[in-house]
Design an enzyme around this catalytic site. Structure first.
Site, PDB file in Angstrom:
ATOM      1  N   SER A  95     -36.373  76.465  20.874  1.00 29.33           N
ATOM      2  CA  SER A  95     -37.809  76.673  20.673  1.00 29.33           C
ATOM      3  C   SER A  95     -38.644  76.060  21.802  1.00 29.33           C
ATOM      4  O   SER A  95     -38.188  75.159  22.511  1.00 29.33           O
ATOM      5  CB  SER A  95     -38.255  76.043  19.354  1.00 29.33           C
ATOM      6  OG  SER A  95     -37.475  76.505  18.289  1.00 29.33           O
TER       7      SER A  95
HETATM    8  N1  SAH Z   1     -33.788  74.453  16.195  1.00 33.43           N
HETATM    9  C1  SAH Z   1     -33.206  75.199  17.279  1.00 33.43           C
HETATM   10  C2  SAH Z   1     -33.833  76.572  17.399  1.00 33.43           C
HETATM   11  C3  SAH Z   1     -32.847  77.539  16.983  1.00 33.43           C
HETATM   12  S1  SAH Z   1     -33.271  79.243  16.888  1.00 33.43           S
HETATM   13  C4  SAH Z   1     -33.254  74.442  18.578  1.00 33.43           C
HETATM   14  O1  SAH Z   1     -33.867  73.360  18.644  1.00 33.43           O
HETATM   15  O2  SAH Z   1     -32.645  74.892  19.530  1.00 33.43           O
HETATM   16  C5  SAH Z   1     -32.797  79.528  15.215  1.00 33.43           C
HETATM   17  C6  SAH Z   1     -31.344  79.307  14.874  1.00 33.43           C
HETATM   18  O3  SAH Z   1     -31.191  79.624  13.491  1.00 33.43           O
HETATM   19  C7  SAH Z   1     -30.354  80.180  15.623  1.00 33.43           C
HETATM   20  O4  SAH Z   1     -29.414  79.373  16.248  1.00 33.43           O
HETATM   21  C8  SAH Z   1     -29.719  81.036  14.520  1.00 33.43           C
HETATM   22  O5  SAH Z   1     -28.354  81.319  14.744  1.00 33.43           O
HETATM   23  C9  SAH Z   1     -29.901  80.154  13.306  1.00 33.43           C
HETATM   24  N2  SAH Z   1     -29.849  80.837  12.004  1.00 33.43           N
HETATM   25  C10 SAH Z   1     -30.291  82.085  11.693  1.00 33.43           C
HETATM   26  N3  SAH Z   1     -30.095  82.320  10.382  1.00 33.43           N
HETATM   27  C11 SAH Z   1     -29.523  81.209   9.858  1.00 33.43           C
HETATM   28  C12 SAH Z   1     -29.068  80.847   8.555  1.00 33.43           C
HETATM   29  N4  SAH Z   1     -29.162  81.670   7.504  1.00 33.43           N
HETATM   30  N5  SAH Z   1     -28.536  79.605   8.390  1.00 33.43           N
HETATM   31  C13 SAH Z   1     -28.421  78.749   9.429  1.00 33.43           C
HETATM   32  N6  SAH Z   1     -28.814  79.043  10.681  1.00 33.43           N
HETATM   33  C14 SAH Z   1     -29.360  80.257  10.896  1.00 33.43           C
END
Ligand code: SAH
Length: 245
Positions: A95
């Protein structure tokens, strides 16, 4: 003689290496300080949404400390301290630092607190939370991402951050209730299990809306009596929260 020369060369290379490491570290620290100033400026610009001009100084200090360049792929390392989201593989992103700062600030995490994150991704948001509270439980659906981020967080010494592979929609009931829950992928609605796992008096920050469409960042407070109070904070754009099998 040849041995001595070799030894001297090894010494010189080692010295150059540690000099390079140190000057890189200085450069990253300067870049982080500039990023913090940029986030502060963005917060002032968006104060009508946030309802405040400045973020909690502890949140700002955590952003100033966590080495974001460790959490981005090598090819994006030079962009690690721009206030932008970046690709991390598997069609996912780390993000934008401003969003990480705002969401962390909204959670009002505190020392001794226990936080659940859904969507570990790169592990960066989890590390920022790890700087501020006692225990962070973070769930990632994409296995190679979760494995990589778990190992990275360990290497960087975040022993209080626990990563598991799974569908975060169901939360992590074994460690509930949580003082704070942060979801970093957008869901069409707030998952019921997460509401249940929020402690009365706790806060949840979650983007809600259509995949790749209009999404709103919500702050949901659970009162001590167990009622939910919902506040819309910002229009946002997150990758979708997917459902595991
Ligand atoms: N917090 C992260 C941003 C990640 S983007 C950072 O600091 O880098 C969102 C993430 O959510 C992705 O890696 C995606 O694979 C994950 N995601 C999507 N659906 C999900 C679910 N149902 N459970 C867990 N993770 C999920």
């Amino acid at each position: 003689m040849r041995l001595i020369i070799t030894a001297l060369m090894v010494l010189a290379v080692t010295a150059m290496q540690s000099y390079a490491d140190e000057s890189n570290a200085d450069e990253y620290a300067r870049a982080r300080a500039a990023l913090v100033r940029e986030i502060e400026a963005n917060v002032r610009q968006t104060q009508s949404y946030l309802g405040r001009e400045v973020l909690d100084p502890r949140v700002i200090a955590a952003i100033g400390k966590v080495p974001r360049h460790e959490f981005v792929p090598a090819e994006y390392q030079s962009s690690a301290y721009l206030d932008q989201p970046l690709p991390i593989g598997y069609e996912q992103t780390i993000s934008q630092p401003y969003i990480v700062a705002v969401m962390t600030d909204l959670l009002q995490v505190f020392e001794g607190g226990r936080v659940l994150e859904v969507g570990t991704g790169s592990g960066y948001q989890a590390a920022v939370l790890g700087e501020l509270c006692d225990e962070v439980y973070s769930i990632e659906l994409v296995e190679p991402l979760g494995v990589r981020s778990g190992a990275l967080l360990q290497r960087l010494g975040y022993d209080n951050v626990h990563v598991k592979i799974g569908d975060g929609y169901a939360g992590w009931p074994e460690h509930a209730p949580f003082d704070g829950i942060i979801v970093t992928a957008a869901a069409p609605h707030v998952p019921e299990p997460l509401i249940e796992q929020l402690r009365p008096g706790g806060r949840m920050v979650i983007p809600v809306g259509r995949p790749f469409g209009a999404q709103r960042l919500l702050l949901i407070e659970k009162t001590v009596a167990g009622d939910l109070v919902e506040n819309e904070v910002l229009p946002v754009r997150f990758v979708p929260l997917k459902r595991g099998e």
